[in-house]
Scaffold this active site. Structure first.
Site, PDB file in Angstrom:
ATOM      1  N   LYS A  87       0.856  -1.183   0.000  1.00 29.23           N
ATOM      2  CA  LYS A  87       0.000   0.000   0.000  1.00 29.23           C
ATOM      3  C   LYS A  87       0.899   1.243   0.000  1.00 29.23           C
ATOM      4  O   LYS A  87       1.497   1.601   1.001  1.00 29.23           O
ATOM      5  CB  LYS A  87      -0.917   0.045   1.215  1.00 29.23           C
ATOM      6  CG  LYS A  87      -1.963   1.164   1.070  1.00 29.23           C
ATOM      7  CD  LYS A  87      -2.048   1.969   2.284  1.00 29.23           C
ATOM      8  CE  LYS A  87      -2.043   3.372   2.523  1.00 29.23           C
ATOM      9  NZ  LYS A  87      -2.026   4.387   1.571  1.00 29.23           N
ATOM     10  N   GLU A 123       9.711   1.869  10.680  1.00 36.06           N
ATOM     11  CA  GLU A 123      10.764   2.863  10.419  1.00 36.06           C
ATOM     12  C   GLU A 123      10.079   4.215  10.469  1.00 36.06           C
ATOM     13  O   GLU A 123       9.269   4.538   9.601  1.00 36.06           O
ATOM     14  CB  GLU A 123      11.384   2.641   9.030  1.00 36.06           C
ATOM     15  CG  GLU A 123      12.012   1.271   8.826  1.00 36.06           C
ATOM     16  CD  GLU A 123      13.277   1.062   9.618  1.00 36.06           C
ATOM     17  OE1 GLU A 123      13.803   2.021  10.225  1.00 36.06           O
ATOM     18  OE2 GLU A 123      13.753  -0.085   9.661  1.00 36.06           O
ATOM     19  N   CYS A 165      14.194  10.840   6.166  1.00 39.69           N
ATOM     20  CA  CYS A 165      14.023  10.618   7.601  1.00 39.69           C
ATOM     21  C   CYS A 165      15.328  10.703   8.381  1.00 39.69           C
ATOM     22  O   CYS A 165      15.354  11.192   9.494  1.00 39.69           O
ATOM     23  CB  CYS A 165      13.375   9.258   7.821  1.00 39.69           C
ATOM     24  SG  CYS A 165      14.231   7.943   6.958  1.00 39.69           S
ATOM     25  N   GLU A 172      10.532  17.012  14.172  1.00 37.99           N
ATOM     26  CA  GLU A 172      10.875  16.717  12.791  1.00 37.99           C
ATOM     27  C   GLU A 172      10.093  17.665  11.876  1.00 37.99           C
ATOM     28  O   GLU A 172       8.873  17.724  11.938  1.00 37.99           O
ATOM     29  CB  GLU A 172      10.497  15.271  12.461  1.00 37.99           C
ATOM     30  CG  GLU A 172      10.858  14.891  11.038  1.00 37.99           C
ATOM     31  CD  GLU A 172      10.494  13.451  10.702  1.00 37.99           C
ATOM     32  OE1 GLU A 172       9.329  13.064  10.895  1.00 37.99           O
ATOM     33  OE2 GLU A 172      11.382  12.717  10.246  1.00 37.99           O
TER      34      GLU A 172
HETATM   35  P1  NAP Z   1       2.348   8.745   7.376  1.00 40.92           P
HETATM   36  O1  NAP Z   1       1.311   9.766   7.360  1.00 40.92           O
HETATM   37  O2  NAP Z   1       2.643   8.052   8.642  1.00 40.92           O
HETATM   38  O3  NAP Z   1       1.920   7.676   6.256  1.00 40.92           O
HETATM   39  C1  NAP Z   1       2.705   6.570   5.916  1.00 40.92           C
HETATM   40  C2  NAP Z   1       1.839   5.511   5.262  1.00 40.92           C
HETATM   41  O4  NAP Z   1       0.888   5.012   6.196  1.00 40.92           O
HETATM   42  C3  NAP Z   1       1.019   6.035   4.094  1.00 40.92           C
HETATM   43  O5  NAP Z   1       0.906   5.009   3.137  1.00 40.92           O
HETATM   44  C4  NAP Z   1      -0.306   6.313   4.745  1.00 40.92           C
HETATM   45  O6  NAP Z   1      -1.384   6.352   3.834  1.00 40.92           O
HETATM   46  C5  NAP Z   1      -0.429   5.147   5.682  1.00 40.92           C
HETATM   47  N1  NAP Z   1      -1.332   5.336   6.800  1.00 40.92           N
HETATM   48  C6  NAP Z   1      -1.849   6.483   7.302  1.00 40.92           C
HETATM   49  N2  NAP Z   1      -2.624   6.220   8.368  1.00 40.92           N
HETATM   50  C7  NAP Z   1      -2.606   4.879   8.560  1.00 40.92           C
HETATM   51  C8  NAP Z   1      -3.193   3.996   9.515  1.00 40.92           C
HETATM   52  N3  NAP Z   1      -3.958   4.439  10.517  1.00 40.92           N
HETATM   53  N4  NAP Z   1      -2.947   2.669   9.402  1.00 40.92           N
HETATM   54  C9  NAP Z   1      -2.153   2.201   8.422  1.00 40.92           C
HETATM   55  N5  NAP Z   1      -1.558   2.986   7.488  1.00 40.92           N
HETATM   56  C10 NAP Z   1      -1.781   4.318   7.563  1.00 40.92           C
HETATM   57  O7  NAP Z   1       3.738   9.302   6.863  1.00 40.92           O
HETATM   58  P2  NAP Z   1       3.991  10.201   5.590  1.00 40.92           P
HETATM   59  O8  NAP Z   1       3.379  11.522   5.883  1.00 40.92           O
HETATM   60  O9  NAP Z   1       3.589   9.508   4.363  1.00 40.92           O
HETATM   61  O10 NAP Z   1       5.595  10.226   5.556  1.00 40.92           O
HETATM   62  C11 NAP Z   1       6.393  11.087   6.311  1.00 40.92           C
HETATM   63  C12 NAP Z   1       6.937  10.429   7.562  1.00 40.92           C
HETATM   64  O11 NAP Z   1       7.632   9.227   7.247  1.00 40.92           O
HETATM   65  C13 NAP Z   1       7.963  11.267   8.276  1.00 40.92           C
HETATM   66  O12 NAP Z   1       7.653  11.353   9.646  1.00 40.92           O
HETATM   67  C14 NAP Z   1       9.272  10.546   8.089  1.00 40.92           C
HETATM   68  O13 NAP Z   1      10.228  10.728   9.070  1.00 40.92           O
HETATM   69  C15 NAP Z   1       8.843   9.155   8.005  1.00 40.92           C
HETATM   70  N6  NAP Z   1       9.857   8.371   7.282  1.00 40.92           N
HETATM   71  C16 NAP Z   1      10.629   7.482   7.976  1.00 40.92           C
HETATM   72  C17 NAP Z   1      11.611   6.760   7.322  1.00 40.92           C
HETATM   73  C18 NAP Z   1      12.472   5.745   8.024  1.00 40.92           C
HETATM   74  O14 NAP Z   1      13.015   4.870   7.370  1.00 40.92           O
HETATM   75  N7  NAP Z   1      12.638   5.810   9.318  1.00 40.92           N
HETATM   76  C19 NAP Z   1      11.802   6.947   5.967  1.00 40.92           C
HETATM   77  C20 NAP Z   1      11.017   7.879   5.296  1.00 40.92           C
HETATM   78  C21 NAP Z   1      10.041   8.570   5.973  1.00 40.92           C
HETATM   79  P3  NAP Z   1      -1.891   7.748   3.236  1.00 40.92           P
HETATM   80  O15 NAP Z   1      -0.748   8.370   2.534  1.00 40.92           O
HETATM   81  O16 NAP Z   1      -2.964   7.329   2.333  1.00 40.92           O
HETATM   82  O17 NAP Z   1      -2.353   8.560   4.406  1.00 40.92           O
END
Ligand code: NAP
Ligand code: MG
Length: 522
Positions: free
Chosen positions: A210, A284, A318, A420
């Site tokens: 997904k 992650e 990240c 962040e």
């Molecule tokens: P996010 O809002 O947490 O979303 C990540 C994924 O989860 C998306 O596919 C999202 O779908 C889905 N999602 C949202 N709510 C969910 C739920 N309740 N249950 C299951 N899945 C759900 O993060 P983002 O805004 O896309 O990305 C930014 C964040 O990712 C930052 O905080 C960054 O630090 C972190 N990140 C971490 C790493 C690492 O390796 N540590 C790498 C890259 C990014 P939708 O998009 O459809 O909402």
């Protein structure tokens, strides 16, 4: 319903340098409106059950250029059912690891042959500079090839004698964990799926992917590569849709394991659901990493890696070190260097190969980042460069651009120093190096004064001193004078940055479950 190909091959150079207008560049590349009505389930692109569609937006122009199914519970069911059947009854988990590795190598070749279309699609989805996304296919292929080398590890016979009971032994099996839900964010929509997909496939798992809502299209090239490599039906499935659909997937009774990259708040919710279900989960999450500049650092060398290691992908990475900790004795030099490097880096159309800083990936991310910039100014940080929304011409007027910003005079209590930001904002803090040893202690304490624990950097001319400092920083990885991730070394976060690791043999372990068969030694 129609199924539109994601993108015809643009052919030739992505970005004629004579083009100075974003609309003209898109027209010259013949980038089409892309309507997709299908999902990949059980080895075929089939019409989505869901009637709703989500838009795909070019963050550089604000233009909607595509739409994809906003998946429903029925789509999730169909995908999980296919993965479940492929795992329980299909050939994939029953092949030898070497046989699966041969597929991984074919997938790698197939991905590389799609590199340019994949890059254009990715850049158009999330605004990552084309120089960044042009590396995505090669990077993905490299990850598949690396995990293929671990077939030998999976095949190695593992028989362990009982330590205190001669004549008895255990055969240790490394079995695939089962059906895996792979949930990815938008910042690196290829890499952050592939670092889950490649080890899952090698292990013998089946998956449902997904992607994040803003980036549902580039990942289709990976799925196409998997199909072209001949991977059996049902092993890899792709659904698109909202976070609510991610939640349905996480809790689906047919799923055995969840691998997630994304924000810390969503990660916590997923971990809670998996805790209740006793379902293994890898997370992650976010970060707020520090670059510790020791007093002997070579600032010239640092200036050459600063953007890559502290603001990569317009600050939407990240593990980057967005907090620079500079010694008081060289504070002004560090601020001047960082300000000059960032101010000189071109910001503009991410499809232009000259661009270093693109837009933020979404409107809401743009607003969040601007909010942080405003909070930094209100709390007394000094913008050495940047400090507001960028106003760009040439068709970029409605794009989500924040000026790359360097904040000096930042103190640890400010929000920009603690949270962040995930945008092009660098903060520079000061530590007192009047006493060298106390200075190092203070720098390490500042670096560790965060709930996160993902990345970091140490800049120093002295390798031993740098290693000693790196050992004291409480994070899952850290670089000395540069940062890069290594396919063969574990990558993961401590504390609020996550749970478990990706990459390396340890990352493969996340897709295995062990069985010990005890017997009398023969
Ligand atoms: P996010 O809002 O947490 O979303 C990540 C994924 O989860 C998306 O596919 C999202 O779908 C889905 N999602 C949202 N709510 C969910 C739920 N309740 N249950 C299951 N899945 C759900 O993060 P983002 O805004 O896309 O990305 C930014 C964040 O990712 C930052 O905080 C960054 O630090 C972190 N990140 C971490 C790493 C690492 O390796 N540590 C790498 C890259 C990014 P939708 O998009 O459809 O909402
Ligand atoms: Mg989000």
């Amino acid at each position: 319903m129609t199924t539109t190909p994601v993108q015809p091959s643009a052919g030739g150079e992505a970005s004629p340098s004579s083009v100075h207008d974003a609309r003209e560049r898109r027209a010259a590349l013949a980038l089409p409106y892309t309507r997709v009505d299908d999902v990949f389930v059980d080895g075929a692109w089939i019409p989505a059950r869901a009637a709703g569609r989500n838009p795909v937006t070019d963050p550089a122009t604000g233009e909607v250029w595509g739409e994809v199914p906003d998946g429903s519970a029925e789509d999730v069911d169909a995908a999980v059912h296919a993965a479940r059947h492929a795992f329980d009854a299909g050939p994939w988990p029953r092949l030898s690891p070497s046989e699966r590795a041969a597929y991984l190598l074919r997938i790698a070749d197939e991905i590389e042959s799609r590199a340019e279309d994949l890059a254009l699609t990715n850049t158009r989805e999330n605004g990552s500079p084309i120089t960044e996304t042009r590396g995505a296919a090669a990077n993905a292929a490299g990850i598949f090839r690396y995990f293929a080398t671990l077939a030998e590890y999976l095949e190695r016979e593992d028989v362990r004698p009982f330590p205190f009971a001669p004549g008895q032994e255990s055969v240790v099996r490394r079995d695939p964990v089962g059906v895996c839900a792979l949930i990815a964010p938008w910042n690196f929509p290829i890499n952050l799926v592939v670092i889950k997909l490649a080890p899952a496939l090698l292990a013998g798992c089946t998956v449902v992917i997904k992607p994040a809502s803003p980036t549902p299209l580039s990942i289709r090239f990976i799925v196409d590569a998997v199909a072209a490599a001949g991977v059996p039906a049902g092993v890899v499935n792709l659904v698109t849709g909202s976070g609510r659909m991610g939640d349905l997937l996480v809790k689906h009774r047919g799923v055995d394991k969840v691998a997630f990259t994304g924000s810390t708040p969503v990660g916590r919710r997923i971990a809670a659901a998996c805790g209740e279900l006793l379902r293994p989960v890898t997370l992650e999450l976010g970060g707020k990493s520090s670059a510790i500049v020791l007093p002997d650092a070579d600032l010239d060398a640092m200036s050459k890696v600063l953007i890559r290691s502290s603001m990569r992908n317009t600050g939407q990475t990240c593990y980057i070190s967005t907090r620079v900790l500079a010694p008081a004795s060289r504070y002004r030099e560090v601020v001047d260097m960082a300000g000059a490097v960032i101010a000189a880096a071109p910001q503009g159309d991410p499809l232009d190969p000259a661009t270093v800083f693109g837009p933020n990936a979404t409107k809401s991310q743009f607003e969040t980042v601007l909010g942080y910039v405003e909070s930094g100014l209100a709390e007394g940080a000094r913008a050495v460069t940047g400090g507001r929304a960028a106003s760009l011409g040439g068709g970029l007027e409605d794009g989500y651009f924040v000026e790359p910003t360097v904040f000096a005079d930042v103190i640890p209590s400010m929000r920009v120093a603690r949270e962040e930001i995930f945008g092009p904002v660098l903060t520079i803090l000061k530590y007192d190096d009047a006493s060298p040893s106390r200075g190092v202690d203070e720098a390490v304490a500042l670096a560790n004064n965060t709930e996160f624990g993902l990345g970091g950097l140490v800049f120093s001319a002295d390798p031993e001193a740098a290693l000693a400092v790196a050992d004291r920083v409480d994070t899952g990885s850290i670089g000395i004078n540069f940062f890069a991730s290594n396919h063969s070394a574990p990558f993961g976060g401590r504390h609020d940055s996550g749970l478990g690791t990706e990459y390396g043999i340890e990352g493969l372990g996340a897709y295995l479950t062990y069985k010990s068969i005890h017997r009398k030694a023969g």
